[in-house]
Design a protein around this motif. Structure first.
Motif, PDB file in Angstrom:
ATOM      1  N   ARG A  66     -12.272 -11.502 -14.093  1.00 12.79           N
ATOM      2  CA  ARG A  66     -11.780 -11.277 -15.461  1.00 12.79           C
ATOM      3  C   ARG A  66     -11.690  -9.791 -15.795  1.00 12.79           C
ATOM      4  O   ARG A  66     -10.822  -9.359 -16.556  1.00 12.79           O
ATOM      5  N   ARG A  67     -12.583  -8.995 -15.222  1.00 15.72           N
ATOM      6  CA  ARG A  67     -12.590  -7.560 -15.529  1.00 15.72           C
ATOM      7  C   ARG A  67     -11.534  -6.787 -14.743  1.00 15.72           C
ATOM      8  O   ARG A  67     -11.217  -5.654 -15.080  1.00 15.72           O
ATOM      9  N   ALA A  68     -11.006  -7.381 -13.687  1.00 18.43           N
ATOM     10  CA  ALA A  68     -10.095  -6.653 -12.800  1.00 18.43           C
ATOM     11  C   ALA A  68      -8.771  -6.335 -13.481  1.00 18.43           C
ATOM     12  O   ALA A  68      -8.225  -7.151 -14.226  1.00 18.43           O
ATOM     13  N   ARG A  69      -8.266  -5.144 -13.220  1.00 12.75           N
ATOM     14  CA  ARG A  69      -6.943  -4.736 -13.680  1.00 12.75           C
ATOM     15  C   ARG A  69      -6.016  -4.699 -12.471  1.00 12.75           C
ATOM     16  O   ARG A  69      -6.056  -3.772 -11.663  1.00 12.75           O
ATOM     17  N   ILE A  70      -5.191  -5.710 -12.362  1.00 13.92           N
ATOM     18  CA  ILE A  70      -4.337  -5.863 -11.182  1.00 13.92           C
ATOM     19  C   ILE A  70      -2.910  -5.449 -11.542  1.00 13.92           C
ATOM     20  O   ILE A  70      -2.253  -6.099 -12.367  1.00 13.92           O
ATOM     21  N   THR A  71      -2.448  -4.382 -10.944  1.00 15.10           N
ATOM     22  CA  THR A  71      -1.097  -3.870 -11.193  1.00 15.10           C
ATOM     23  C   THR A  71      -0.083  -4.680 -10.382  1.00 15.10           C
ATOM     24  O   THR A  71      -0.454  -5.412  -9.442  1.00 15.10           O
ATOM     25  N   PRO A  72       1.211  -4.570 -10.720  1.00 12.47           N
ATOM     26  CA  PRO A  72       2.234  -5.278  -9.920  1.00 12.47           C
ATOM     27  C   PRO A  72       2.163  -4.939  -8.426  1.00 12.47           C
ATOM     28  O   PRO A  72       2.360  -5.818  -7.576  1.00 12.47           O
ATOM     29  N   LEU A  74      -0.521  -4.137  -6.716  1.00 11.25           N
ATOM     30  CA  LEU A  74      -1.673  -4.844  -6.159  1.00 11.25           C
ATOM     31  C   LEU A  74      -1.387  -6.339  -6.035  1.00 11.25           C
ATOM     32  O   LEU A  74      -1.841  -6.981  -5.087  1.00 11.25           O
ATOM     33  N   TRP A  75      -0.635  -6.889  -6.993  1.00  9.81           N
ATOM     34  CA  TRP A  75      -0.250  -8.298  -6.882  1.00  9.81           C
ATOM     35  C   TRP A  75       0.577  -8.530  -5.618  1.00  9.81           C
ATOM     36  O   TRP A  75       0.394  -9.544  -4.928  1.00  9.81           O
ATOM     37  N   ARG A  76       1.468  -7.596  -5.313  1.00 11.86           N
ATOM     38  CA  ARG A  76       2.289  -7.738  -4.101  1.00 11.86           C
ATOM     39  C   ARG A  76       1.410  -7.692  -2.852  1.00 11.86           C
ATOM     40  O   ARG A  76       1.623  -8.470  -1.907  1.00 11.86           O
ATOM     41  N   LEU A  77       0.448  -6.777  -2.832  1.00 11.20           N
ATOM     42  CA  LEU A  77      -0.455  -6.698  -1.679  1.00 11.20           C
ATOM     43  C   LEU A  77      -1.314  -7.951  -1.568  1.00 11.20           C
ATOM     44  O   LEU A  77      -1.538  -8.469  -0.464  1.00 11.20           O
ATOM     45  N   TYR A 171      -6.341  -8.195   7.448  1.00  8.05           N
ATOM     46  CA  TYR A 171      -7.427  -7.230   7.292  1.00  8.05           C
ATOM     47  C   TYR A 171      -6.888  -5.829   7.010  1.00  8.05           C
ATOM     48  O   TYR A 171      -7.513  -5.055   6.283  1.00  8.05           O
ATOM     49  N   LEU A 172      -5.735  -5.506   7.604  1.00  4.14           N
ATOM     50  CA  LEU A 172      -5.129  -4.197   7.336  1.00  4.14           C
ATOM     51  C   LEU A 172      -4.716  -4.086   5.865  1.00  4.14           C
ATOM     52  O   LEU A 172      -4.845  -3.020   5.250  1.00  4.14           O
ATOM     53  N   VAL A 173      -4.228  -5.194   5.307  1.00  2.00           N
ATOM     54  CA  VAL A 173      -3.885  -5.196   3.878  1.00  2.00           C
ATOM     55  C   VAL A 173      -5.153  -5.065   3.039  1.00  2.00           C
ATOM     56  O   VAL A 173      -5.184  -4.349   2.038  1.00  2.00           O
ATOM     57  N   GLU A 179      -9.593  -0.158  -1.513  1.00  2.00           N
ATOM     58  CA  GLU A 179      -9.650   1.167  -2.123  1.00  2.00           C
ATOM     59  C   GLU A 179      -9.503   1.112  -3.636  1.00  2.00           C
ATOM     60  O   GLU A 179      -9.847   2.066  -4.331  1.00  2.00           O
ATOM     61  N   GLU A 180      -9.003  -0.041  -4.156  1.00  2.00           N
ATOM     62  CA  GLU A 180      -8.730  -0.130  -5.591  1.00  2.00           C
ATOM     63  C   GLU A 180      -9.330  -1.350  -6.265  1.00  2.00           C
ATOM     64  O   GLU A 180      -9.373  -1.403  -7.500  1.00  2.00           O
ATOM     65  N   LEU A 181      -9.766  -2.348  -5.500  1.00  2.00           N
ATOM     66  CA  LEU A 181     -10.304  -3.559  -6.098  1.00  2.00           C
ATOM     67  C   LEU A 181     -11.676  -3.879  -5.525  1.00  2.00           C
ATOM     68  O   LEU A 181     -11.920  -3.626  -4.329  1.00  2.00           O
ATOM     69  N   PRO A 182     -12.590  -4.463  -6.331  1.00  2.00           N
ATOM     70  CA  PRO A 182     -13.890  -4.874  -5.801  1.00  2.00           C
ATOM     71  C   PRO A 182     -13.742  -6.004  -4.785  1.00  2.00           C
ATOM     72  O   PRO A 182     -12.767  -6.773  -4.824  1.00  2.00           O
ATOM     73  N   ALA A 183     -14.726  -6.102  -3.889  1.00  2.00           N
ATOM     74  CA  ALA A 183     -14.672  -7.129  -2.845  1.00  2.00           C
ATOM     75  C   ALA A 183     -14.622  -8.528  -3.439  1.00  2.00           C
ATOM     76  O   ALA A 183     -13.927  -9.412  -2.925  1.00  2.00           O
ATOM     77  N   GLU A 184     -15.367  -8.755  -4.563  1.00  2.00           N
ATOM     78  CA  GLU A 184     -15.380 -10.093  -5.161  1.00  2.00           C
ATOM     79  C   GLU A 184     -13.985 -10.513  -5.607  1.00  2.00           C
ATOM     80  O   GLU A 184     -13.607 -11.680  -5.472  1.00  2.00           O
TER      81      GLU A 184
END
Length: 320
Positions: A66-72, A74-77, A171-173, A179-184
């Motif tokens: 819920r706290r994550a800010r996912i940009t377009p 990041l959605w593509r990745l 894994y490469l993705v 680098e920008e999102l938490p592991a959870e």
């Protein structure tokens, strides 16, 4: 070597080995349960059910999601990673139903080798001679397992090779995403998106699952979650150079369980090929750890670094 690097409590490598043993047992047990379902259900449906039944284990991750800010971007990745993983998992479930457990496990050891090759080709990372030698050795090990020309190559072998390549690409993705999102968030989004990606392949061949198959797949979902948790704890407790060799026991357990529970013959070529592949993986791990320690030893002379930056294995655990 600075005192900051030697900051682990004494005995932590043993704890790391213990956690990695637990992870290996969970992974092998999960594979056994999935193989027990076998060809009773189509591979795509089995994969969908395995992920769907694992959704309750994601509840602790909801606050981070819920706290994550996912940009377009990041959605593509995230979508690309889900597609790669969905295809890889579908092929993995297909392979488990067709070839012995030992061969599935041995070929799966190619995963970090494909990551090394992909990082060099797609992300511009250096491929020095030691990595090239390890890659060549790993593929020789794969040839020992498959033995093309000396026996018939089953479609399950081809599927398992595809699994190793696709999961490695995923894994490469993840490396970019981490680098920008938490592991959870990455784990939760994968678990939510993969069954959606597999659903179009599962619906046309959907069958009514028996209660026993559902119980096996629910157990497999729990074991998979426990395995990833134990593996993360192992990475946090000890360097990869300590924990990585323990994963070879998975091949021993898979061969033994396959022989006892499923009547699969013990193939010495599978054990030998798996040992060659695992040896290549261990060599890369050891050499990379040495290179990081050497860089860390030089860093204090060049500029001040924090305690966390001075520990190469701390960065490894974040990637795990």
């Amino acid at each position: 070597m600075t005192s900051a690097y030697v900051s682990r409590p004494q005995g932590s490598p043993l704890i790391g080995v213990g956690w990695m043993l637990a992870a290996g047992l969970c992974f092998v047990s999960m594979t056994v349960l999935i193989k027990a379902v076998g060809a009773a259900l189509p591979a795509a449906q089995t994969a969908v059910l395995r992920f769907a039944l694992g959704l309750p284990f994601l509840l602790p991750m909801l606050p981070a999601l819920r706290r994550a800010r996912i940009t377009p971007r990041l959605w593509r990745l995230l979508g690309l990673r889900a597609v790669l993983h969905a295809c890889g998992v579908g092929l993995w479930f297909y392979a488990i139903a067709r070839i012995p457990l030992g061969e599935v496990t041995a070929i799966n050891y190619l995963n970090p080798i494909w990551v090394t090759v992909g990082a060099a080709l797609l992300m511009g990372e250096r491929l020095p001679p030691r990595r090239v030698a390890a890659v060549v050795a790993a593929f020789i090990g794969a040839l020992v397992v498959l033995r093309p020309g000396l026996r018939e190559i089953d479609s399950g072998h081809v599927a398992m090779m595809g699994t190793a390549m696709l999961i490695a690409s995923g894994y490469l993705v993840v490396k970019r995403l981490s680098e920008e999102l938490p592991a959870e968030v990455i784990v939760a989004m994968l678990s939510l998106m993969v069954p959606l990606g597999l659903l179009p392949f599962a619906l046309p061949v959907w069958q009514a699952p028996e209660a026993e198959a559902l119980a096996y797949l629910f157990g497999a979902a729990g074991l998979g979650t426990a395995a990833h948790y134990a593996m993360t704890r192992a990475f946090a407790a000890a360097p990869l150079t300590v924990t990585q060799p323990v994963t070879f026991l998975q091949l021993v357990w898979a061969v033994a369980i396959g022989a006892v529970l499923f009547g699969e013959p013990v193939d010495p070529f599978t054990v030998l090929g798996g040992a060659i592949i695992m040896g290549a993986v261990m060599f890369i791990t050891w050499r990379e750890a040495r290179a990081r320690r050497a860089a860390t030893a030089v860093a204090p002379d060049a500029m001040p670094v924090s305690r966390s930056e001075a520990r190469p294995d701390a960065r490894e655990s974040s990637r795990g």
